[in-house]
Design a protein around this motif. Sequence first.
Motif, mmCIF file in Angstrom:
data_model
loop_
_atom_site.group_PDB
_atom_site.id
_atom_site.type_symbol
_atom_site.label_atom_id
_atom_site.label_comp_id
_atom_site.label_asym_id
_atom_site.label_seq_id
_atom_site.Cartn_x
_atom_site.Cartn_y
_atom_site.Cartn_z
ATOM 1 N N UNK A 342 -14.627 1.882 29.547
ATOM 2 C CA UNK A 342 -15.700 2.058 28.573
ATOM 3 C C UNK A 342 -15.951 3.512 28.186
ATOM 4 N N UNK A 343 -15.296 4.465 28.840
ATOM 5 C CA UNK A 343 -15.585 5.880 28.573
ATOM 6 C C UNK A 343 -14.284 6.620 28.271
ATOM 7 N N UNK A 344 -14.281 7.344 27.156
ATOM 8 C CA UNK A 344 -13.147 8.201 26.802
ATOM 9 C C UNK A 344 -13.658 9.600 26.496
ATOM 10 N N UNK A 345 -12.794 10.576 26.709
ATOM 11 C CA UNK A 345 -13.187 11.975 26.568
ATOM 12 C C UNK A 345 -12.125 12.717 25.767
ATOM 13 N N UNK A 346 -12.592 13.574 24.857
ATOM 14 C CA UNK A 346 -11.695 14.488 24.156
ATOM 15 C C UNK A 346 -12.251 15.893 24.311
ATOM 16 N N UNK A 386 -14.506 26.255 22.149
ATOM 17 C CA UNK A 386 -14.289 25.206 23.143
ATOM 18 C C UNK A 386 -15.197 24.036 22.795
ATOM 19 N N UNK A 387 -14.664 22.829 22.918
ATOM 20 C CA UNK A 387 -15.452 21.653 22.538
ATOM 21 C C UNK A 387 -15.155 20.490 23.474
ATOM 22 N N UNK A 388 -16.060 19.548 23.484
ATOM 23 C CA UNK A 388 -15.872 18.331 24.274
ATOM 24 C C UNK A 388 -16.728 17.231 23.673
ATOM 25 N N UNK A 389 -16.197 16.028 23.651
ATOM 26 C CA UNK A 389 -16.932 14.886 23.122
ATOM 27 C C UNK A 389 -16.593 13.654 23.942
ATOM 28 N N UNK A 390 -17.600 12.894 24.316
ATOM 29 C CA UNK A 390 -17.402 11.691 25.115
ATOM 30 C C UNK A 390 -17.841 10.472 24.311
ATOM 31 N N UNK A 391 -17.004 9.460 24.288
ATOM 32 C CA UNK A 391 -17.323 8.170 23.676
ATOM 33 C C UNK A 391 -17.578 7.170 24.792
ATOM 34 N N UNK A 392 -18.706 6.478 24.710
ATOM 35 C CA UNK A 392 -19.111 5.557 25.773
ATOM 36 C C UNK A 392 -19.415 4.205 25.155
ATOM 37 N N UNK A 393 -18.662 3.181 25.545
ATOM 38 C CA UNK A 393 -18.909 1.821 25.072
ATOM 39 C C UNK A 393 -19.986 1.216 25.955
ATOM 40 N N UNK A 394 -21.233 1.257 25.456
ATOM 41 C CA UNK A 394 -22.367 0.810 26.263
ATOM 42 C C UNK A 394 -22.334 -0.686 26.511
ATOM 43 N N UNK A 400 -21.643 4.740 21.910
ATOM 44 C CA UNK A 400 -22.346 6.003 21.697
ATOM 45 C C UNK A 400 -21.353 7.155 21.837
ATOM 46 N N UNK A 401 -21.680 8.256 21.194
ATOM 47 C CA UNK A 401 -20.834 9.443 21.261
ATOM 48 C C UNK A 401 -21.716 10.675 21.375
ATOM 49 N N UNK A 402 -21.331 11.592 22.238
ATOM 50 C CA UNK A 402 -22.062 12.840 22.423
ATOM 51 C C UNK A 402 -21.050 13.966 22.532
ATOM 52 N N UNK A 403 -21.240 15.005 21.717
ATOM 53 C CA UNK A 403 -20.288 16.105 21.739
ATOM 54 C C UNK A 403 -20.941 17.437 21.446
ATOM 55 N N UNK A 404 -20.266 18.518 21.848
ATOM 56 C CA UNK A 404 -20.757 19.872 21.593
ATOM 57 C C UNK A 404 -19.565 20.789 21.375
#
Length: 701
Positions: A342-346, A386-394, A400-404
């Motif tokens: 359920x969780x992926x990260x880029x 530098x960046x990071x974003x996480x996708x979470x299949x709730x 949901x997706x959260x990134x910075x």
Amino acid sequence: MRALLRTCLIGASILISPYALADDTAVDARDSSRLETVTVTESRMLRETAYSSASISRIDEDTVRQRAAVHPSELITAPGVWISRGNGQEHLTAIRSPVLTGAGSCGAFAVVEEGVPVRGTGFCNVNQLFDSNLAQAGGVEVLRGPGTVLYGSDAQHGVINILSRAPERNLDSLALEAGANDYQRIKVAHSRTAETQTDVGFRVSFNGARDGGYKRDSGYDQQKLTFRHDWHSGEVSAQTLVNLSNLNQETAGYVSGKGAYKDAARKRENPNPEAFRDTRSARAQTRIEIATGEDSQWVITPYARATDMAFLMHFLPGTPLEENGQTGAGVQTAHHRQLSESISLISGVDLELTDAWLRQTQDGGFSSFPAGKQYDYSVTAMVGAAYSSVDWQLSQATGASLGARFETLHYDYDNRMRSGDTAEDGSICINGYTGVEGCRYTRPEDRSDQFENLSLNLSLNHQFSRSLSGVARLARGFRAPQATELYRLQNGQMQAGLDSEAVDSLELGLRGGSSAVRWNLTGYYMEKDNVIFQSSERLNLSDGKTRHYGLEYEFGWLPVDNWEVAVGGNLSRHRYTNNVSAPGSDLLIKTRGNDIDTAPRHQHNLSLSWTPVDDTRVAVQWQSLGRYYTDIENAHEYPGHDLLNLSLRHSPSETVTVGLRVRNLLNADYAERADYSSLGGGDRYFIGEPRSVYGNVRVTF
């Protein structure tokens, strides 16, 4: 913002409720593939738009061929987007914004090719779409609103991503076009793939165009070459892209006088027959994908680019000549990892180094505009991000997706002339009208500047049913000052002291569809701080504030097998939230609450396509542009216009295709863009061309 969010959520729930209870068990037997779309702009990986949290419109390869655009404005049409045509290949861009001009205009939109910026960060050009081979593109994607964490400075209002065409097996093609004003274009393509692998091969595309120009003493010659090579072996694949372009243009300027665009005797008028623009660009990039496990993949894209341009600035007193160029290289990295079901990260790091230069000269001098060199400087820019974003299949229906993204931009500026506001030889200018000492143009002393910015993205995507989904997105974007805003100063300003522009955006959207229908509706609200503008004393400042909000819609429908309807548009307002002043004005103007100039309140686009037989397609396109103010005081306006375009395409055999296009079918009087200048002749227009007919033939071997 909190009250607005509450109101939007209530409105969304009202819209959602009738659909959430609908029975979705029935499936239409018709092929739905014509309505399915995927995008790469949001994440650098293929993703169906139904699962995208960003507002993205896609123009596919077939549409590129059908429209056979002479100018970018003829191809790139999407809700909330207006590519305003100037003369020749010149243009200005608006994405969820007014058409931005002057200080603060450049860098609001990222123009990228396969995800790599066309120009270096801090050195954009408002006309930079002419660097890309749109006529032979594999598609165009437009991301509206602040870019995702993959994009940094220069993507605060949106991203235009040009996609290349993939290699095809044993393809050779030749296309010839001709049309109004002695327009001629040739397009050639040569492509091969391996006998057993379609993902190993190359494609070369070239086109050359010549336009005699509708206005007197105008026209251009343009050549573009694109080379793409695809390679795959085991867990590694690489896609190499090389682009070369050249443009030699004779430029026509504004025509002044209220309603001049309606006067048949003035439509071919060119008040600046001496103006020209010559520009060349070269870019190379290789996207390398490496699978490091079942749940892990690296994407590494090194790139290099160079540009060189000279143009006569006919819109400035004394018509000085500007020459500029840049060379640069960089690398984009992205690591995609599936942490769980359920969780992926880029995550990734982007690096870029650009060396740029600018020189401005004038032949004859007068008053505070001296002859000789007025600017001559170089700037080295280093970008690290530098960046990071996480996708979470709730849940099965909710994601949901959260990134910075954190980005730093460092400028090293080297002035190659005397500092200050003197002439090239150090002599003092005297304004012949005011008697004030000082030349118009000011050169700061050598200096360094650094800007650090953080962008954030938070989104929620919920699937209410098989045919309905909803999206909520919060984003903060930024735009660091461009080099010209910091070092190309006027009226004695030795240090600009600019801050980065920041935009906070909220958008809510609904998307639905079936085998025959696809639609989406998006509402957005944005506030911008530290907006860069030029004051009444021609000083570059960054304390402007603006507000932008609107409603965008897209609707696609296949009523029967051989008909297709596409409708898109927007209702919007773009307003000042503090007082600013127009360049050349002596007073601070009470603009708070006023519409920003050149910001239509509505735009609509309707396309109707008919395919009576497999080898024939007829398309009619209606474009409507609403009225807008042409000055910041909202005292002058352009009433808007409606245009009708027609295109036909027929294939008498498997190897031959012929086409016919008619622009402005009803021969309407209109202006491509209107403007008002209290110092430059009042109402001014880039006059639209009358009915124009183009024909083409394409042969494949």
